[in-house]
Motif scaffolding. Structure first.
Motif, PDB file in Angstrom:
ATOM      1  N   THR A 337       0.866  -1.169   0.000  1.00 38.00           N
ATOM      2  CA  THR A 337       0.000   0.000   0.000  1.00 38.00           C
ATOM      3  C   THR A 337       0.899   1.213   0.000  1.00 38.00           C
ATOM      4  O   THR A 337       2.115   1.089   0.180  1.00 38.00           O
ATOM      5  CB  THR A 337      -0.953   0.034   1.207  1.00 38.00           C
ATOM      6  N   CYS A 338       0.340   2.383  -0.235  1.00 39.59           N
ATOM      7  CA  CYS A 338       1.176   3.581  -0.260  1.00 39.59           C
ATOM      8  C   CYS A 338       1.019   4.339   1.049  1.00 39.59           C
ATOM      9  O   CYS A 338      -0.094   4.565   1.522  1.00 39.59           O
ATOM     10  CB  CYS A 338       0.843   4.468  -1.458  1.00 39.59           C
ATOM     11  N   ILE A 339       2.141   4.700   1.639  1.00 40.54           N
ATOM     12  CA  ILE A 339       2.159   5.331   2.951  1.00 40.54           C
ATOM     13  C   ILE A 339       2.329   6.838   2.801  1.00 40.54           C
ATOM     14  O   ILE A 339       3.239   7.299   2.107  1.00 40.54           O
ATOM     15  CB  ILE A 339       3.310   4.777   3.815  1.00 40.54           C
ATOM     16  N   SER A 340       1.457   7.571   3.461  1.00 37.03           N
ATOM     17  CA  SER A 340       1.693   8.987   3.697  1.00 37.03           C
ATOM     18  C   SER A 340       2.207   9.071   5.128  1.00 37.03           C
ATOM     19  O   SER A 340       1.467   8.830   6.084  1.00 37.03           O
ATOM     20  CB  SER A 340       0.401   9.796   3.523  1.00 37.03           C
ATOM     21  N   TYR A 341       3.485   9.375   5.291  1.00 35.63           N
ATOM     22  CA  TYR A 341       4.179   9.120   6.557  1.00 35.63           C
ATOM     23  C   TYR A 341       3.716   9.996   7.714  1.00 35.63           C
ATOM     24  O   TYR A 341       3.955   9.644   8.872  1.00 35.63           O
ATOM     25  CB  TYR A 341       5.688   9.245   6.355  1.00 35.63           C
TER      26      TYR A 341
END
Length: 788
Positions: A337-341
């Motif tokens: 999945t893509c992480i927005s930190y």
């Protein structure tokens, strides 16, 4: 026939004009039959791949023979050749091949199309060197327009067109964008950002992840999408959800889950009362039903456990999705999945535990935000400003699993859900930023998005193509970058970024400092970004000193032998580790004892694993190793000058925001405060301990001071032998065949560097001592073979 460009195979493939395709079918089948008789022959294998591509490129409506005879075996043509013919090589990238690839592409949404054509766009992607696109993650209502009624075929032309052109595809599950029929059917699935206060509909991610009705409908669409497209040869992986963790869920079922979490961890309310110190302010619980909702909470122990639990919700939600997808996915496909930190409900290390790869979305300020020596404010935490900030994002993504990562979204041009933040890149900055991320371990660069949208809140979030869909400057620069990535890709097989110094990053400390910050903001109020200010001060100092960094999390430290960590990372910086267990602090002591140089920042060792202040003299278990103690500390309303006590610290620098009143035991003072409440007292100390050393920094150093400290602490760095102008960064990593050097000019002026040793540049030898000029906003990549 004409040659077809491909980033997957070096030999040419054949592309048939549409009028000739039908006449060639019998020839294709003959090639397959003959070639499979001798798959070990390179020419045969090449021809098989060629005809495999041709088969995938044919429209589904064509009338083909129902089966193909190979020897005595009759194989149905309704199955893709790669699935039915043993020995045939797959056309697309598989998971095991990612270590040898640098994927390149963009998020692509044909479902948003209002002009142009799919074929034209895909052809433009081929010309730009694309090898991957991401699709499908934002349109649940398109996949499932009515409850239980799925429309799955709209994506097929995209996947078939991509496969025909050798472009890999990552398919997204659409669970972050809930259809309106679902919120009407079950309005209770809305997230509550305060108890009883639902997030209004009209945006995205306004969902309670633990709601059973949401999960039931989400499972339906996940299974529908995965089962339909997992076997498509273009699909190399799945992205489940998108940037999860936007809200801290205050819903009742989430709170009941929090109570279960606490029961499991503490056992009894009596134990919870004791460990949380709930005698304070008469918060003692008689039973679990006495626990108050988080809205009015003033207990730091409650706050820390609440944040840990919220991160657990998100981790479980993503793991749940990943496990469903794996029921359908091939073994060679990945799930991520893509992480927005900076999402509040994300602990990235735990988050990826059930995923195959780390993937993140690094956004950054362009134009002067990428000019060395210029300070540009950072108005949003989800993007960075400054060259150092871009590199820090890359190092954060690598740190999540201590492994290379995918960039699932990044700038093509202006970013943000606004009409007033239009800052497209200066010419050359697109490539500079991409190579910066690659140099820190990115195995994919994927832009958001292909074409700028004509509608929605992100209308002015710029894509590779403008609103008109006509290729312009951005497309040209992306195309040039695609060609350079294809050129350098073979030399980056197995690439791992180098590091001169390691940093410890504590998510628990960050969350605790958001609850009750130690630092004040510019107006004198609590600064919820205190942890980032402290960590960034040290990281940026290292960057300005020309050091390459590796970020490590406390839980990862405990998996390593301290002596082994010393061997790999002889200098370890801990900017602030306030929330720390006895085991973690003991590990730091053993690291120094084994020969490491441990650099400690403020608040480190002051708290325990529940953010309770330790009752030992500070810095608690670290005091003996550090050779100092302190009982008193003060915020600094104004910067205070620093005076060097020993040679080697004669440069500028100031103490900011905080000061510890240090008492020397065995340590030596390196620097003292020039003025203020602690004038003349030590600000920075160092102590020989065991076979190593512990340096304590009792303030938040400004950039100059941090640079001086780290330049002293790390006397040797990989780039020290390079001679480069100040605008140039020198960054490296180790691949299978060579050390790869990235030299980048982050300015509008001509810059340059001198090679310290013999290098290879685009197949030509560059002797040691060669002076190379760098144009404005340009990057040069040099190879230093391991056998040189």
């Amino acid at each position: 026939m004409r040659a077809c460009r491909s980033v997957h195979y070096r030999e040419p493939r054949l592309c048939l004009p549409s009028a000739a395709q039908g006449a060639a079918v019998s020839e294709i089948l003959l090639i397959v039959r003959v070639a499979t008789l001798n798959l070990r022959d390179p020419m045969s294998a090449s021809r098989v791949r060629c005809c495999q591509w041709l088969m995938l490129s044919m429209p589904l409506a064509w009338t083909l023979p129902s089966a193909l005879s190979i020897g005595a075996q009759r194989i149905p043509l309704t199955n893709h050749l790669m699935e039915t013919s043993p020995g045939l090589e797959r056309l697309m990238t598989n998971r095991a091949e990612l270590a040898g690839r640098i994927l390149f592409g963009a998020a692509f949404y044909d479902e948003y199309r209002v002009s142009g054509s799919l074929d034209h766009d895909l052809d433009l992607m081929v010309d730009a060197g694309f090898s991957v696109i991401r699709v499908g993650e934002s349109v649940w209502s398109t996949w499932e327009p009515e409850p239980g009624e799925y429309d799955l075929e709209w994506l097929l032309p995209v996947l078939d067109g991509a496969a025909a052109r050798g472009i890999d595809v990552i398919v997204g599950t659409p669970t972050y964008a809930v259809p309106q029929w679902l919120q009407k059917l079950h309005p209770e699935i809305a997230a509550e950002n305060a108890t009883g206060s639902r997030v209004p509909w009209g945006g995205r991610q306004e969902i309670n992840y633990v709601n059973k009705d949401f999960r039931a409908h989400a499972e339906g669409v996940i299974r529908a999408v995965a089962s339909r497209y997992a076997r498509h040869p273009a699909v190399i992986g799945f992205q489940v959800d998108n940037e999860p963790g936007l809200y801290l869920l205050h819903n009742r079922d989430a709170f009941e889950g929090f109570l279960d979490y606490l029961r499991k961890k503490y056992g009894t309310v009596e134990e919870l009362n004791r460990q949380w110190g709930l005698v304070y302010w008469s918060h003692v619980l008689r039973d679990w039903s006495d626990l108050w909702a988080p809205d009015g909470n003033h207990s730091p122990q409650y706050a820390l456990e609440w944040r840990r639990y919220q991160a657990e919700i998100v981790t479980e939600f993503i793991s749940w999705q990943a496990n469903i997808v794996r029921e359908y996915a091939r073994d060679d496909q990945f799930v991520t999945t893509c992480i927005s930190y900076e999402r509040p409900a994300v602990n990235d290390v735990e988050f990826v535990r059930d995923l195959d790869l780390t993937a993140g979305n690094p956004y950054y300020k362009m134009q002067d935000g990428l000019r060395i020596g210029v300070e540009v404010p950072r108005p949003e935490l989800w993007w960075s400003s400054g060259v150092w900030g871009l590199f820090e994002q890359g190092d954060r993504m690598f740190s999540t699993a201590q492994a290379p990562f995918l960039v699932t979204e990044t700038n093509a041009q202006s970013i943000g859900q606004s009409h007033w933040q239009n800052h497209p890149p200066f010419p050359g900055q697109i490539a500079l930023a991409a190579f910066a991320l690659i140099s820190r371990g990115a195995r994919m660069i994927e832009y958001w998005q292909w074409q700028t949208l004509p509608f929605g809140i992100e209308t002015y979030w710029g894509g590779i193509l403008p609103h008109s869909g006509k290729p312009g400057r951005i497309y040209a620069e992306v195309s040039d970058l695609g060609a350079r990535i294809r050129e350098i890709e073979p030399h980056l097989a197995g690439y791992v970024p180098d590091s001169d110094v390691a940093f410890v990053y504590s998510t628990d400390t960050k969350h605790t400092f958001e609850f009750y910050p130690p630092l004040a903001d510019a107006d004198g109020g609590p600064d919820v970004t205190s942890y980032l200010r402290i960590f960034d001060a040290f990281y940026r100092g290292a960057f300005e000193a020309g050091l390459q960094s590796r970020i490590i999390h406390p839980s990862q430290l405990l998996q390593l032998d301290p002596a082994e960590l010393v061997r790999v990372h002889p200098v370890l910086v801990v900017p602030s580790l306030y929330v720390a267990s006895d085991a973690e602090l003991s590990y730091l002591v053993e690291y120094a004892r084994a020969g490491g140089h441990l650099v400690l920042g403020i608040r480190t060792g002051y708290g325990d694993e529940l953010a309770r202040a330790r009752v030992d003299v500070a810095p608690g278990p670290l005091a003996q190793a550090a050779g100092i103690t302190y009982e008193e500390y003060s915020n600094l309303d104004n910067a205070v000058g620093i005076r060097a006590s020993v040679p080697g610290f004669d440069g500028p620098g100031t103490a900011t925001s905080w000061a510890d009143s240090l008492e020397l035991a065995e340590a030596e003072a390196l620097m003292t405060y020039e003025s203020g409440i602690y004038a003349g007292r030590p600000a920075v100390t160092t102590n020989v301990f065991g076979s190593g050393r512990v340096t304590y920094v009792g303030t938040v150093p400004d950039t100059d001071l941090a640079r001086s400290i780290l330049d002293w602490a790390v006397p040797s760095r990989l780039s020290r032998s390079w001679q480069a102008t100040p605008e140039v960064t020198v960054v490296s990593g180790t691949a299978y065949s060579a050390r790869v050097w990235f030299l980048s000019n982050w300015s509008a002026a001509i810059a340059g560097f001198t090679t310290p040793r013999d290098m290879d540049r685009r197949g030509e030898r560059v002797p040691a001592g060669t002076r190379i000029q760098l144009d404005p906003w340009a990057c040069e990549i040099l190879l230093e073979p391991h056998d040189s």
